[in-house]
Motif scaffolding. Structure first.
Motif, PDB file in Angstrom:
ATOM      1  N   ASP A 187       0.863  -1.152  -0.023  1.00  0.00           N
ATOM      2  CA  ASP A 187      -0.190   0.036  -0.053  1.00  0.00           C
ATOM      3  C   ASP A 187       0.959   1.357   0.122  1.00  0.00           C
ATOM      4  N   ALA A 188       0.309   2.554  -0.763  1.00  0.00           N
ATOM      5  CA  ALA A 188       1.079   3.628  -0.384  1.00  0.00           C
ATOM      6  C   ALA A 188       0.737   4.475   0.740  1.00  0.00           C
ATOM      7  N   GLY A 189       1.521   5.239   0.943  1.00  0.00           N
ATOM      8  CA  GLY A 189       1.492   6.164   2.148  1.00  0.00           C
ATOM      9  C   GLY A 189       0.428   7.175   2.014  1.00  0.00           C
ATOM     10  N   HIS A 190       0.283   7.935   2.968  1.00  0.00           N
ATOM     11  CA  HIS A 190      -0.783   9.115   2.963  1.00  0.00           C
ATOM     12  C   HIS A 190      -0.409   9.806   1.716  1.00  0.00           C
ATOM     13  N   GLY A 191      -1.762  10.324   0.923  1.00  0.00           N
ATOM     14  CA  GLY A 191      -1.535  11.137  -0.027  1.00  0.00           C
ATOM     15  C   GLY A 191      -0.689  11.010  -1.198  1.00  0.00           C
ATOM     16  N   SER A 192      -0.450   9.447  -1.381  1.00  0.00           N
ATOM     17  CA  SER A 192       0.316   8.898  -2.629  1.00  0.00           C
ATOM     18  C   SER A 192      -0.399   7.674  -2.886  1.00  0.00           C
ATOM     19  N   ILE A 193       0.125   7.282  -4.203  1.00  0.00           N
ATOM     20  CA  ILE A 193      -0.159   5.974  -4.663  1.00  0.00           C
ATOM     21  C   ILE A 193       0.930   5.129  -4.899  1.00  0.00           C
ATOM     22  N   THR A 194       0.716   3.834  -5.180  1.00  0.00           N
ATOM     23  CA  THR A 194       1.799   2.998  -5.666  1.00  0.00           C
ATOM     24  C   THR A 194       2.406   3.435  -6.727  1.00  0.00           C
ATOM     25  N   PRO A 195       3.890   3.134  -6.897  1.00  0.00           N
ATOM     26  CA  PRO A 195       4.541   3.447  -8.493  1.00  0.00           C
ATOM     27  C   PRO A 195       3.699   2.686  -9.555  1.00  0.00           C
ATOM     28  N   PHE A 196       3.121   1.631  -9.313  1.00  0.00           N
ATOM     29  CA  PHE A 196       2.532   1.043 -10.557  1.00  0.00           C
ATOM     30  C   PHE A 196       1.289   1.442 -10.629  1.00  0.00           C
ATOM     31  N   GLN A 197       0.384   2.078  -9.699  1.00  0.00           N
ATOM     32  CA  GLN A 197      -0.815   2.681  -9.762  1.00  0.00           C
ATOM     33  C   GLN A 197      -0.517   4.253 -10.568  1.00  0.00           C
ATOM     34  N   ASN A 215      -5.905  24.167  -2.811  1.00  0.00           N
ATOM     35  CA  ASN A 215      -6.668  22.660  -3.323  1.00  0.00           C
ATOM     36  C   ASN A 215      -8.089  22.842  -3.081  1.00  0.00           C
ATOM     37  N   LYS A 216      -8.580  23.916  -2.583  1.00  0.00           N
ATOM     38  CA  LYS A 216     -10.027  24.415  -2.172  1.00  0.00           C
ATOM     39  C   LYS A 216     -10.647  24.358  -3.529  1.00  0.00           C
ATOM     40  N   VAL A 217     -10.059  24.419  -4.471  1.00  0.00           N
ATOM     41  CA  VAL A 217     -10.616  24.868  -5.973  1.00  0.00           C
ATOM     42  C   VAL A 217     -10.795  23.566  -6.758  1.00  0.00           C
ATOM     43  N   THR A 218     -10.314  22.605  -6.089  1.00  0.00           N
ATOM     44  CA  THR A 218     -10.104  21.395  -6.999  1.00  0.00           C
ATOM     45  C   THR A 218     -11.665  20.682  -7.020  1.00  0.00           C
ATOM     46  N   LYS A 219     -12.219  20.413  -5.986  1.00  0.00           N
ATOM     47  CA  LYS A 219     -13.432  19.771  -6.119  1.00  0.00           C
ATOM     48  C   LYS A 219     -14.650  20.262  -6.979  1.00  0.00           C
ATOM     49  N   PRO A 220     -14.688  21.725  -6.987  1.00  0.00           N
ATOM     50  CA  PRO A 220     -15.467  22.599  -7.578  1.00  0.00           C
ATOM     51  C   PRO A 220     -15.327  22.320  -9.202  1.00  0.00           C
ATOM     52  N   PHE A 221     -14.098  22.068  -9.457  1.00  0.00           N
ATOM     53  CA  PHE A 221     -13.538  21.920 -10.788  1.00  0.00           C
ATOM     54  C   PHE A 221     -13.876  20.634 -11.146  1.00  0.00           C
ATOM     55  N   ASN A 251       0.955  19.338  -0.878  1.00  0.00           N
ATOM     56  CA  ASN A 251      -0.044  20.259  -0.639  1.00  0.00           C
ATOM     57  C   ASN A 251      -0.686  20.297   0.714  1.00  0.00           C
ATOM     58  N   ALA A 252      -1.556  21.187   0.855  1.00  0.00           N
ATOM     59  CA  ALA A 252      -2.256  21.410   2.259  1.00  0.00           C
ATOM     60  C   ALA A 252      -2.827  20.138   2.601  1.00  0.00           C
ATOM     61  N   ASN A 253      -3.191  19.228   1.734  1.00  0.00           N
ATOM     62  CA  ASN A 253      -3.784  17.803   2.013  1.00  0.00           C
ATOM     63  C   ASN A 253      -2.690  16.780   2.482  1.00  0.00           C
ATOM     64  N   GLY A 254      -1.698  17.165   2.213  1.00  0.00           N
ATOM     65  CA  GLY A 254      -0.618  16.209   2.406  1.00  0.00           C
ATOM     66  C   GLY A 254      -0.410  15.320   1.406  1.00  0.00           C
ATOM     67  N   GLU A 255      -0.985  15.607   0.256  1.00  0.00           N
ATOM     68  CA  GLU A 255      -0.654  14.948  -1.145  1.00  0.00           C
ATOM     69  C   GLU A 255       0.361  15.042  -2.092  1.00  0.00           C
TER      70      GLU A 255
END
Length: 466
Positions: free
Chosen positions: A60-70, A400-406, A128-132
């Motif tokens: 599994d990937a850590g917080h705010g990330s994905i695995t290299p293959f993902q 990153n507050k604009v991402t969900k409306p986008f 970013n602010a969400n730790g991603e």
């Protein structure tokens, strides 16, 4: 007014995707290939070992990330799309079979370009602010170049936001509904009178699915891509290999037409395509449009990977171009050329030419499978470009507050794509897509020394110490 917009866009588009731009993309790819000492060949075995090793690992990937293959599956989701089916058909129709050879050449250089993009994206990314993890051309411009170059990051992000609605969504949804309509028409399950209502319903359903996945964040996008991309690629390759196997007696002649047509297209096309420059331009431009090497978009997905080794993740970039162009685009070309379908050289062609290649071998019943493949390709592209657009608008607004409306607005565009004629929208989006390459190519050229240093530190010096 609309006619003026069309004329202006046609002029800009012809330049962006014309010979000067192609020379720049090929030139940067060649420059990076020489500076890295042809890393796409030298480290190809290591790339395969790295990819296969990650393929069978379930960590599994850590917080705010994905695995290299993902991450590579998400990037492939954005690149493996209708361009692999419609784009290759168009290249062969306009440039003859020789265009396939030039497509391979662009992919060879594109492997190193994509490697450099991914390596820089991971090396210069930030939280970013969400730790991603966030990265891509705008971040390696911001964190790797002097402030006087930072306007390039803004330009890339702006062009990215403008192009995702057309290239990444509306045109892809339009392809999905067209494929489904075609399959349903062939089985007599849909009439012309009810097609409009059906397409509207399909657009609403797709908008809901896209929003559900994108609003779930990078982990949900990575999970869906990890399952969808291998499935769709395998389905398409199996169907294509079947066509080639059943028409094996034509294979020698097909490869002769590809290599001979690359330098003497007139002899293969009966004089319709008379210049090898036309063949070269068709193959190179379609190859670049398919694998996006030079555009920088795929590196945005790779920057989300849970890895500390930027160069090793860069090897996934080589794999991405290899799968997209060398494998899937070649399969499409061989389906068209081996099946023996009539090609009207010199005239525009699209996915229908590829579908005819399958139908001529398997019969009309195969339309259901080609529809599934087309839908999977297009839907995966929508998800990949949704992530790219979100990262671009996040960079522009520094929040990153604009991402969900986008993402909500981006999802709703699916309804437009399912119900309207998108001729001008597609053309404008293609123009902005090409404009994205300009700031990215400048950054790659200026940061080439950083790529060489990272390769030396992470690969060459490690090898020497063993």
């Amino acid at each position: 007014m609309l006619q003026i917009v069309e004329q202006i866009n046609a002029y800009v588009n012809a330049f962006i995707w014309g010979l000067p731009a192609i020379v720049c993309i090929i030139g940067v790819g060649l420059y990076l290939t020489l500076r890295t000492r042809v890393i796409q060949i030298r480290k190809f075995p290591l790339m395969l070992k790295t990819v296969l090793g990650r393929l069978f690992r379930k960590d599994d990937a850590g917080h705010g990330s994905i695995t290299p293959f993902q991450a590579v599956c998400t990037a492939l989701a954005g690149t493996v799309g209708t361009g692999n089916i419609a784009g290759v058909a168009g290249a062969i129709a306009i440039g003859g079979p020789g265009a396939v050879f030039w497509m391979w050449c662009s992919a060879f250089l594109g492997m190193c370009t994509k490697f450099s993009e991914v390596t820089l994206a991971v090396h210069f990314r930030e939280r970013n602010a969400n730790g991603e993890w966030v990265g891509g051309p705008m971040y390696y411009i911001k964190n790797g170049l002097h402030k006087r170059w930072h306007w390039l990051a803004v330009a890339f992000s702006l062009f990215g936001v403008l192009t995702v609605f057309g290239t990444g969504n509306a045109t892809q949804v339009n392809t999905i509904v067209a494929s489904i309509d075609s399959a349903l028409f062939s089985y007599g399950l849909l009439s012309e009178a009810s097609a409009g209502t059906f397409n509207l319903i399909a657009g609403v359903v797709m908008a809901g699915l896209i929003a559900l996945i994108l609003l779930g964040g990078i982990k949900r996008i990575g999970t869906v891509a990890e399952r969808l991309v291998p499935f769709m690629a395998l389905l398409y390759i199996v169907l294509a290999v079947g066509v080639i196997a059943l028409n094996y007696q034509r294979i020698p002649g097909v490869f002769y037409s590809i290599f001979c047509g690359a330098f003497s297209p007139r002899s293969i096309t009966g004089g319709v395509v008379g210049s090898f420059f036309v063949s070269m331009k068709s193959g190179v431009s379609r190859g670049i449009f398919s694998n996006e090497a030079g555009l920088g978009t795929g590196s945005i997905a790779h920057a989300c990977a849970d890895t500390e080794d930027a160069v090793k993740q860069g090897l996934f970039g080589i794999f991405e171009v290899f799968v997209d162009t060398i494998l899937i685009c070649t399969m499409t070309a061989l389906v068209i050329l081996c099946s023996g379908v009539g090609i009207q050289y010199g005239e525009a062609a699209g996915a229908e030419l590829t579908i005819q290649g399958f139908i001529s071998t398997y019969g009309s019943g195969v339309t259901i499978f080609t529809a599934i493949a087309m839908c999977s390709f297009a839907f995966s592209t929508i998800l990949g470009w949704g992530l790219y657009g979100a990262r671009c608008i996040e960079y522009l607004f520094h929040s990153n507050k604009v991402t969900k409306p986008f993402m909500v607005v981006y999802s709703l565009v699916s309804i437009v794509g399912a119900t309207m004629d998108l001729g001008l929208i597609w053309s404008i989006a293609e123009t902005f897509n090409g404009l994205m390459s300009i700031p990215n190519l400048i950054a790659l050229f200026l940061l080439s020394g950083t790529v060489v240093r990272l390769v030396r530190e992470r690969l060459e010096e490690k090898s020497d110490s063993r």
